[in-house]
Scaffold this motif. Structure first.
Motif, short mmCIF file in Angstrom:
data_model
loop_
_atom_site.label_atom_id
_atom_site.label_comp_id
_atom_site.label_asym_id
_atom_site.label_seq_id
_atom_site.Cartn_x
_atom_site.Cartn_y
_atom_site.Cartn_z
N SER A 224 138.93 2.91 61.02
CA SER A 224 139.80 2.68 62.18
C SER A 224 141.06 1.98 61.72
N ILE A 225 142.08 2.11 62.50
CA ILE A 225 143.37 1.51 62.18
C ILE A 225 143.36 0.04 62.60
N PRO A 226 143.78 -0.84 61.72
CA PRO A 226 143.85 -2.24 62.13
C PRO A 226 144.95 -2.45 63.16
N LEU A 227 144.58 -3.05 64.26
CA LEU A 227 145.53 -3.25 65.34
C LEU A 227 145.67 -4.75 65.65
N SER A 228 146.87 -5.21 65.78
CA SER A 228 147.07 -6.59 66.26
C SER A 228 147.98 -6.51 67.48
N LEU A 229 147.36 -6.31 68.59
CA LEU A 229 148.06 -5.94 69.81
C LEU A 229 149.14 -6.93 70.26
N ALA A 230 148.82 -8.21 70.19
CA ALA A 230 149.77 -9.20 70.71
C ALA A 230 151.10 -9.12 69.97
N LYS A 231 151.02 -9.13 68.65
CA LYS A 231 152.24 -9.07 67.85
C LYS A 231 152.99 -7.78 68.11
N VAL A 232 152.26 -6.70 68.20
CA VAL A 232 152.90 -5.40 68.44
C VAL A 232 153.64 -5.41 69.76
N ASP A 233 152.99 -5.88 70.82
CA ASP A 233 153.64 -5.87 72.13
C ASP A 233 154.89 -6.74 72.13
N ALA A 234 154.83 -7.88 71.47
CA ALA A 234 156.01 -8.74 71.42
C ALA A 234 157.15 -8.04 70.69
N SER A 235 156.82 -7.40 69.59
CA SER A 235 157.86 -6.69 68.84
C SER A 235 158.42 -5.55 69.66
N VAL A 236 157.56 -4.84 70.36
CA VAL A 236 158.03 -3.69 71.14
C VAL A 236 158.99 -4.14 72.23
N ASP A 237 158.73 -5.28 72.84
CA ASP A 237 159.64 -5.77 73.88
C ASP A 237 161.04 -5.99 73.31
N VAL A 238 161.11 -6.60 72.14
CA VAL A 238 162.41 -6.83 71.52
C VAL A 238 163.05 -5.51 71.12
N LEU A 239 162.25 -4.61 70.56
CA LEU A 239 162.79 -3.32 70.13
C LEU A 239 163.33 -2.52 71.31
N LYS A 240 162.60 -2.54 72.43
CA LYS A 240 163.09 -1.83 73.61
C LYS A 240 164.42 -2.41 74.08
N ALA A 241 164.54 -3.72 74.01
CA ALA A 241 165.79 -4.34 74.45
C ALA A 241 166.95 -3.94 73.55
N LEU A 242 166.67 -3.74 72.28
CA LEU A 242 167.74 -3.42 71.33
C LEU A 242 167.99 -1.92 71.20
N ALA A 243 167.08 -1.10 71.69
CA ALA A 243 167.16 0.35 71.47
C ALA A 243 168.08 1.02 72.48
N ASP A 244 169.27 0.51 72.60
CA ASP A 244 170.29 1.10 73.48
C ASP A 244 171.65 0.79 72.88
N PRO A 245 172.52 1.79 72.78
CA PRO A 245 173.81 1.56 72.10
C PRO A 245 174.61 0.41 72.70
N THR A 246 174.68 0.37 74.01
CA THR A 246 175.46 -0.69 74.66
C THR A 246 174.88 -2.06 74.33
N ARG A 247 173.57 -2.18 74.48
CA ARG A 247 172.97 -3.50 74.26
C ARG A 247 173.03 -3.90 72.80
N LEU A 248 172.85 -2.95 71.91
CA LEU A 248 172.92 -3.30 70.49
C LEU A 248 174.32 -3.78 70.11
N GLN A 249 175.33 -3.14 70.68
CA GLN A 249 176.70 -3.58 70.41
C GLN A 249 176.97 -4.95 71.03
N MET A 250 176.43 -5.17 72.21
CA MET A 250 176.57 -6.49 72.83
C MET A 250 175.98 -7.57 71.93
N VAL A 251 174.77 -7.33 71.47
CA VAL A 251 174.12 -8.32 70.61
C VAL A 251 174.92 -8.52 69.33
N GLY A 252 175.41 -7.42 68.78
CA GLY A 252 176.21 -7.54 67.56
C GLY A 252 177.46 -8.37 67.79
#
Lengths: 113, 113
Positions: A18-46
């Motif tokens: 089975s694949i090792p899963l660490s759900l908490a860390k993954v979900d936290a990372s995904v939240d940040v990635l979703k926030a950054l995965a948009d051209p406008t928002r990424l440029q804002m952050v930059g």
DNA sequence: GGAAGAGATTGATATCTGTCGATGGGATGC
DNA sequence: GCATCCCATCGACAGATATCAATCTCTTCC
């Protein structure tokens, strides 16, 4: 590093390990990635990361070819993700990168922008 | 680094400076971020990064509580983003991280997974 | 050739997301 | 008070996305 030969398989006996899963860390990372995965928002952050001073959100409204509610919406997403903080001065709203960014998140921004 | 005082503003004269934009880089980064901004795909990439051997996609189908087409769909997104490569052996499909990842992308994965 | 297994593709559907116009809320200035 | 400015929120809508069942393709084995 050599990742050469594929593991041997027996037909009909798929997927023993089975694949090792660490759900908490993954979900936290995904939240940040979703926030950054948009051209406008990424440029804002930059822009915020490169700026030595907080940036008035009206500057973003002027810089991007988007309506004021849309800009506010994007900044709200960055706020919800904990990436930026706001200071209101009179009728203006000044944004900056959050001062309490996790080290992982800060490292992410260092790579990205 | 002190990011203290907010810049002074004149009412009605909003937004003199424009935001520096480098569209090409931003779009490339956003494509990778979109590919990674999903719990299933981020875990897939993490497993592939930690594995010394290519991983049969059937392992992912077994490890996640998702249907086989959905797993295939997610892996297809990672393929389209150039993050993974596939080797077909008989009836099996073995996936691994792409060997031609850009340094920025590799650094991103080092931070994330 | 025919059956069976693995994986990709297709089609359908429900949900999420980005966008804008309209509105609301607070601060400034007359 | 009242008009004006900035910004956030709301409501609506179009497009993207995740998911599954059904199907198709390819390979292997008899």
């Amino acid at each position: 590093m050599v990742k050469a030969a594929v593991p041997e398989r027996i037909k009909g006996v798929c997927c023993p390990p089975s694949i090792p899963l660490s759900l908490a860390k993954v979900d936290a990372s995904v939240d940040v990635l979703k926030a950054l995965a948009d051209p406008t928002r990424l440029q804002m952050v930059g822009a915020l990361k490169r700026s030595s001073q907080p940036v008035c959100i009206c500057d973003f409204t002027a810089a991007f070819d988007l309506s004021q509610p849309t800009i506010s919406h994007h900044m709200g997403k960055l706020r919800d993700a904990g990436l930026v903080e706001v200071t209101k001065v009179g009728i203006w709203a000044y944004y900056r990168l959050s001062g309490q960014l996790e080290p992982r998140t800060r490292a992410l921004l260092d790579v990205l922008v």
